[in-house]
Write a protein that holds these residues in place. Sequence first.
Motif, PDB file in Angstrom:
ATOM      1  N   LEU B 173       0.818  -1.213   0.000  1.00 43.76           N
ATOM      2  CA  LEU B 173       0.000   0.000   0.000  1.00 43.76           C
ATOM      3  C   LEU B 173       0.853   1.264   0.000  1.00 43.76           C
ATOM      4  N   ASP B 174       0.249   2.354  -0.482  1.00 46.11           N
ATOM      5  CA  ASP B 174       0.923   3.653  -0.402  1.00 46.11           C
ATOM      6  C   ASP B 174       0.728   4.199   1.019  1.00 46.11           C
ATOM      7  N   PRO B 175       1.443   5.276   1.380  1.00 46.13           N
ATOM      8  CA  PRO B 175       1.368   5.775   2.763  1.00 46.13           C
ATOM      9  C   PRO B 175      -0.062   6.055   3.233  1.00 46.13           C
ATOM     10  N   ALA B 176      -0.915   6.577   2.337  1.00 51.33           N
ATOM     11  CA  ALA B 176      -2.291   6.874   2.752  1.00 51.33           C
ATOM     12  C   ALA B 176      -3.030   5.576   3.081  1.00 51.33           C
ATOM     13  N   GLY B 177      -2.880   4.585   2.204  1.00 46.23           N
ATOM     14  CA  GLY B 177      -3.532   3.296   2.416  1.00 46.23           C
ATOM     15  C   GLY B 177      -3.029   2.637   3.697  1.00 46.23           C
ATOM     16  N   ARG B 178      -1.732   2.797   3.951  1.00 45.90           N
ATOM     17  CA  ARG B 178      -1.119   2.217   5.142  1.00 45.90           C
ATOM     18  C   ARG B 178      -1.753   2.827   6.397  1.00 45.90           C
ATOM     19  N   GLN B 179      -1.922   4.160   6.383  1.00 49.14           N
ATOM     20  CA  GLN B 179      -2.562   4.863   7.493  1.00 49.14           C
ATOM     21  C   GLN B 179      -3.959   4.322   7.753  1.00 49.14           C
ATOM     22  N   GLU B 180      -4.746   4.179   6.652  1.00 46.08           N
ATOM     23  CA  GLU B 180      -6.125   3.690   6.771  1.00 46.08           C
ATOM     24  C   GLU B 180      -6.150   2.349   7.484  1.00 46.08           C
ATOM     25  N   VAL B 181      -5.285   1.450   7.028  1.00 46.14           N
ATOM     26  CA  VAL B 181      -5.324   0.082   7.539  1.00 46.14           C
ATOM     27  C   VAL B 181      -4.851   0.033   8.985  1.00 46.14           C
ATOM     28  N   ILE B 182      -3.740   0.713   9.278  1.00 51.00           N
ATOM     29  CA  ILE B 182      -3.209   0.680  10.639  1.00 51.00           C
ATOM     30  C   ILE B 182      -4.193   1.340  11.606  1.00 51.00           C
ATOM     31  N   GLY B 183      -4.787   2.470  11.162  1.00 50.54           N
ATOM     32  CA  GLY B 183      -5.795   3.137  11.993  1.00 50.54           C
ATOM     33  C   GLY B 183      -6.946   2.193  12.305  1.00 50.54           C
ATOM     34  N   THR B 184      -7.400   1.471  11.271  1.00 53.35           N
ATOM     35  CA  THR B 184      -8.520   0.555  11.448  1.00 53.35           C
ATOM     36  C   THR B 184      -8.186  -0.542  12.456  1.00 53.35           C
ATOM     37  N   ILE B 185      -7.014  -1.156  12.308  1.00 53.74           N
ATOM     38  CA  ILE B 185      -6.733  -2.283  13.217  1.00 53.74           C
ATOM     39  C   ILE B 185      -6.489  -1.803  14.644  1.00 53.74           C
ATOM     40  N   LYS B 186      -5.920  -0.627  14.784  1.00 52.38           N
ATOM     41  CA  LYS B 186      -5.729  -0.104  16.152  1.00 52.38           C
ATOM     42  C   LYS B 186      -7.076   0.132  16.809  1.00 52.38           C
ATOM     43  N   ARG B 187      -8.008   0.677  16.023  1.00 56.06           N
ATOM     44  CA  ARG B 187      -9.344   0.932  16.556  1.00 56.06           C
ATOM     45  C   ARG B 187     -10.022  -0.373  16.964  1.00 56.06           C
ATOM     46  N   LEU B 188      -9.882  -1.401  16.108  1.00 58.68           N
ATOM     47  CA  LEU B 188     -10.502  -2.687  16.422  1.00 58.68           C
ATOM     48  C   LEU B 188      -9.964  -3.236  17.734  1.00 58.68           C
ATOM     49  N   CYS B 189      -8.681  -2.987  17.980  1.00 57.17           N
ATOM     50  CA  CYS B 189      -8.073  -3.494  19.198  1.00 57.17           C
ATOM     51  C   CYS B 189      -8.554  -2.687  20.402  1.00 57.17           C
ATOM     52  N   ARG B 190      -8.443  -1.358  20.315  1.00 61.16           N
ATOM     53  CA  ARG B 190      -8.733  -0.525  21.483  1.00 61.16           C
ATOM     54  C   ARG B 190     -10.223  -0.439  21.790  1.00 61.16           C
ATOM     55  N   GLU B 191     -11.059  -0.349  20.736  1.00 63.32           N
ATOM     56  CA  GLU B 191     -12.489  -0.133  20.980  1.00 63.32           C
ATOM     57  C   GLU B 191     -13.297  -1.421  21.027  1.00 63.32           C
ATOM     58  N   ASN B 192     -12.864  -2.429  20.253  1.00 66.48           N
ATOM     59  CA  ASN B 192     -13.657  -3.649  20.201  1.00 66.48           C
ATOM     60  C   ASN B 192     -13.003  -4.816  20.927  1.00 66.48           C
ATOM     61  N   GLY B 193     -11.824  -4.559  21.468  1.00 67.68           N
ATOM     62  CA  GLY B 193     -11.181  -5.574  22.294  1.00 67.68           C
ATOM     63  C   GLY B 193     -10.678  -6.778  21.520  1.00 67.68           C
TER      64      GLY B 193
END
Lengths: 268, 279
Positions: B173-193
């Motif tokens: 992925l390009d840097p923008a795509g990388r941000q999207e994906v990493i942001g998503t997985i961090k959220r899944l971890c912190r908010e959805n456990g």
Amino acid sequence: MLKDITLGQYFPGNSFIHRLDPRTKLLFIIVYITALFVSKSYVTYGILLLVLAVSIAVSKIRLSAIFKGLKPLMFIMIFTAILNLFYTKGGTELFSFWVFTVTTKGVEFAFFMVLRIMMLISGTFLLTYTTTPMALTDGMELLLTPFKKLHVPVHEFSMMMSIALRFIPTLIEEADKITNAQKARGADFETGKLTDRAKALLPLLVPLFVSAFRRADELAIAMESRCYHGGEGRTRMKKLKMAAPDILTLVFSALMLAVIIILARFGI
Amino acid sequence: MKPIIQVKDVHFRYSGEEHLPPVLNGASLEIEEGSFVVILGHNGSGKSTLAKHLNGILIPNEGCVLVDGMDTRDASKLLDIRRTVGMVFQNPDNQMVASVVEDDVAFAPENLGIPPKEIRSRVDEALKLVDMYEYRLHAPHLLSGGQKQRVAIAGVIAMRPRCIVLDEPTAMLDPAGRQEVIGTIKRLCRENGITIVLITHHMNEAVDADKVFVMSNGRVISQGTPKEVFSNVEFLKSEGLTVPDTAELLYKLRLSGIDLPAEALSIEECAQAIAAALK
Ligand SMILES: Nc1ncnc2c1ncn2[C@@H]1O[C@H](COP(=O)(O)OP(=O)(O)OP(=O)(O)O)[C@@H](O)[C@H]1O
Ligand SMILES: [Mg+2]
């Protein structure tokens, strides 16, 4: 060239034809093709052409999309036309040269043959244009369910079909990329003798196959990771349902076939 | 907290490669439920091979892998293991089975034999979680790399897994795509456990992890919080790895004789540490 392949492409819409159950559409196209092969006269061809025209109009699929689908098959159609033109005997002779004679019968035959191919393909394209690949393969699987009793791998077959349809655009894109990479290294796909051009395709096909196998390998692992274990115990999110329009369409298709067969019987 | 995944002294060779050293050579680790874990290691250190052990795609030759107490060698538990630990791979194109986004997301729950109505609600929920709900009727091949990868994540979430393992999900992925994906997985971890195991070559993605494992030659050679692991810059470099940009900067400044802490990893902390040293 590769971009012209539109098989498996779906045009989203909400027409009467879009909403039909894929099984209905599949059965209809089978009946339609049968009728085409029974047809022998202007009248019966006329009826079938009318059915096709109305279907296309109802589906709101642009005519240009249908023609685009026909384009890659132009060669086969011209070839069929020429073959029929020269090899059909009978009727009055129009002209002849060397070993070839062209007769009125030959012209008529060639015309019908090309018309038949065009209608057959247009009908099939209308089916794929108005049905998502998933619905299409689901419909096929359900229609073929009786064969499961005979140990025909119906589920596997339909899964293969839907994956093939899913990967057509991906592989076309990849083929384009490889073509450009080879062109950048001086490969020539467009000029030269046919044999040279065929040879030039080799450096395109080899990497394409290698990558397709790698993709298949990765896809298999990804599918297993998502709990795929064959068709047993599998449910579907979108359950197919036959409704009144489907019954109507099927009754109509039976009538259409009956009419064509009767007319053909009487030599019309 | 109890571990959701336990890898105990796993040895593994691919069949037909018996003459080569084993790919996994006594790998051991424990992953706590709900944590965000990053696995690092040079090319060929066995990270992908280890990942495939975590949901029973590969079975250890020696040692064992326990997922929520279930042994991956037990074939009768395989489906339960795979619905507990979802897997996302590098190339999003090669993980999608259907020609429409929502049909693809429905694939896993369909395999699990879940009733149609519930599949529908799971698919909608999963697509909303990764912010791809508006694209549910799109063809996957027309999406951007980051969007495709988020659809792949949704396809896994629809199984309601407790853990997701991602093998270099941002490598293509390009840097923008990388941000999207990493942001998503961090959220899944912190908010959805959901427990996240991220395999990556991008050190900056490891900065926020709860725990980092470093692999080399088929075993785990270092583990700890990012601060602990990245403070040992020389060791990581000797293992053919880079360190996050911040750690690299502090390391170089320290080498040139400026007194700086080794464990300021976030950009904020790093800036403050340097500001403090300049006073
Ligand atoms: N399917 C396979 N069959 C045989 N050998 C393999 C296979 N997959 C990987 N290997 C070998 O196993 C070793 C470890 O590979 P692995 O993919 O686990 O490393 P990795 O840490 O994921 O590397 P990378 O950072 O490049 O992804 C390599 O030497 C590789 O050649
Ligand atoms: Mg790898």
